[in-house]
Write a protein that holds these residues in place. Structure first.
Motif, short mmCIF file in Angstrom:
data_model
loop_
_atom_site.label_atom_id
_atom_site.label_comp_id
_atom_site.label_asym_id
_atom_site.label_seq_id
_atom_site.Cartn_x
_atom_site.Cartn_y
_atom_site.Cartn_z
N ALA A 121 26.52 13.35 -39.53
CA ALA A 121 25.91 14.36 -40.39
C ALA A 121 24.43 14.07 -40.61
O ALA A 121 24.02 12.92 -40.71
CB ALA A 121 26.64 14.41 -41.74
N LEU A 122 23.62 15.12 -40.65
CA LEU A 122 22.18 15.02 -40.91
C LEU A 122 21.47 14.14 -39.89
O LEU A 122 20.66 13.29 -40.23
CB LEU A 122 21.94 14.48 -42.33
N LEU A 123 21.79 14.37 -38.63
CA LEU A 123 21.20 13.57 -37.55
C LEU A 123 19.92 14.20 -37.00
O LEU A 123 18.93 13.52 -36.78
CB LEU A 123 22.22 13.41 -36.41
N LEU A 124 19.92 15.51 -36.80
CA LEU A 124 18.83 16.16 -36.10
C LEU A 124 17.57 16.35 -36.94
O LEU A 124 16.45 16.22 -36.43
CB LEU A 124 19.29 17.53 -35.56
N GLN A 125 17.73 16.66 -38.21
CA GLN A 125 16.56 16.97 -39.05
C GLN A 125 15.53 15.83 -39.09
O GLN A 125 14.33 16.09 -38.93
CB GLN A 125 17.02 17.37 -40.46
N ILE A 145 8.52 21.63 -29.25
CA ILE A 145 9.62 20.68 -29.40
C ILE A 145 10.84 21.25 -28.70
O ILE A 145 11.16 22.43 -28.86
CB ILE A 145 9.93 20.41 -30.88
N ASN A 146 11.51 20.42 -27.93
CA ASN A 146 12.72 20.86 -27.24
C ASN A 146 13.91 20.01 -27.68
O ASN A 146 13.83 18.78 -27.75
CB ASN A 146 12.56 20.75 -25.72
N ILE A 147 15.00 20.69 -28.01
CA ILE A 147 16.25 20.02 -28.39
C ILE A 147 17.25 20.25 -27.27
O ILE A 147 17.61 21.40 -26.98
CB ILE A 147 16.81 20.59 -29.71
N GLN A 148 17.67 19.18 -26.64
CA GLN A 148 18.63 19.28 -25.54
C GLN A 148 19.90 18.51 -25.90
O GLN A 148 19.83 17.35 -26.31
CB GLN A 148 18.03 18.72 -24.25
N ILE A 149 21.04 19.17 -25.77
CA ILE A 149 22.33 18.53 -26.06
C ILE A 149 23.28 18.85 -24.91
O ILE A 149 23.53 20.01 -24.61
CB ILE A 149 22.91 19.02 -27.40
N LYS A 150 23.78 17.79 -24.29
CA LYS A 150 24.68 17.97 -23.15
C LYS A 150 25.71 16.85 -23.14
O LYS A 150 25.63 15.89 -23.92
CB LYS A 150 23.88 17.96 -21.85
N SER A 151 26.68 16.97 -22.27
CA SER A 151 27.69 15.92 -22.12
C SER A 151 27.40 15.13 -20.85
O SER A 151 26.91 15.68 -19.86
CB SER A 151 29.10 16.52 -22.07
N SER A 152 27.71 13.85 -20.92
CA SER A 152 27.56 12.98 -19.76
C SER A 152 28.69 11.97 -19.80
O SER A 152 28.71 11.08 -20.65
CB SER A 152 26.19 12.27 -19.80
N ILE A 158 21.98 13.64 -26.90
CA ILE A 158 21.09 14.45 -27.73
C ILE A 158 19.67 13.95 -27.50
O ILE A 158 19.36 12.79 -27.74
CB ILE A 158 21.46 14.33 -29.22
N ARG A 159 18.80 14.86 -27.06
CA ARG A 159 17.42 14.48 -26.78
C ARG A 159 16.45 15.43 -27.48
O ARG A 159 16.56 16.64 -27.33
CB ARG A 159 17.16 14.50 -25.27
N VAL A 160 15.54 14.86 -28.26
CA VAL A 160 14.49 15.64 -28.90
C VAL A 160 13.17 15.18 -28.29
O VAL A 160 12.83 14.00 -28.37
CB VAL A 160 14.48 15.43 -30.44
N SER A 161 12.44 16.09 -27.69
CA SER A 161 11.17 15.73 -27.05
C SER A 161 10.10 16.73 -27.44
O SER A 161 10.39 17.84 -27.88
CB SER A 161 11.33 15.70 -25.53
#
Length: 199
Positions: A121-125, A145-152, A158-161
């Motif tokens: 909870a409250l990870l992205l902010q 800002i780009n928010i990318q969320i995928k499965s691997s 979760i990548r914020v760049s």
């Protein structure tokens, strides 16, 4: 019996630690995001919009209200669905878009089949907050800002760049100097032990 009791005590200890950290994270969000200048800037934006675009002013008030409600009154679960995490984030992003107007662009690249997956909870902010705080500079006034969320494999990535100013500090220095990032790292460790990666 001894082993069982020991495991129960250890589990209870971890649960208490997680609950404490979640409360601390919420308080950190309140102290860092809802300081007088944050509320002043948001309310000032609303005041300006009231004359220019009343509907947008109403929407911003609603976003601020919903954002506060999610932080203050949402359940104390340590993990929530990605869908709920993104919904909370959306209120925050809407407020940012009013404040930063045309100088902030946020894009999302999220696999829809992951929305029911659990995340802390409250990870992205806090990650977005850091992206903005450290991304803007004299040479980078228009921030993307780009928010990318995928499965691997078995992991959720979760990548914020951003396209902002490059970070000069090492990962260890950032954790030592940044309470928000250190808190994220501690919570990830308590939730997943060594089965995670944060950088």
């Amino acid at each position: 019996t001894y082993y069982y009791v020991k495991q129960v005590k250890e589990t209870e200890k971890q649960r208490v630690m997680l609950e404490t950290q979640l409360v601390n994270t919420r308080m950190k969000m309140l102290s860092s995001q809802l300081q007088p200048h944050f509320l002043f800037n948001t309310l000032n934006s609303i005041a300006v919009l009231a004359d220019l675009d009343k509907e947008k002013a109403k929407d911003t008030i609603a976003d601020l209200s919903d954002f506060l409600r999610e932080i203050l009154y949402s359940s104390d679960d340590n993990e929530i669905t990605l869908e709920k995490e993104l919904r909370t984030l959306e209120y925050y992003l809407n407020i940012l878009n009013v404040r930063f107007s045309d100088h902030l662009t946020i894009t999302k690249d999220i696999e829809e089949n992951l929305l029911n997956k659990k995340v802390p909870a409250l990870l992205l902010q806090p990650l977005i907050e850091n992206s903005i705080k450290h991304g803007y500079s004299y040479d980078h006034t228009d921030l993307r800002i780009n928010i990318q969320i995928k499965s691997s494999d078995k992991y959720l990535v979760i990548r914020v760049s951003n396209n902002g100013k490059a970070i000069a500090s090492t990962h260890e220095e950032l954790l030592d100097n940044g309470m928000g990032l250190a808190n994220i790292n501690d919570r990830l460790h308590n939730l997943y032990q060594k089965d995670y990666y944060f950088e």
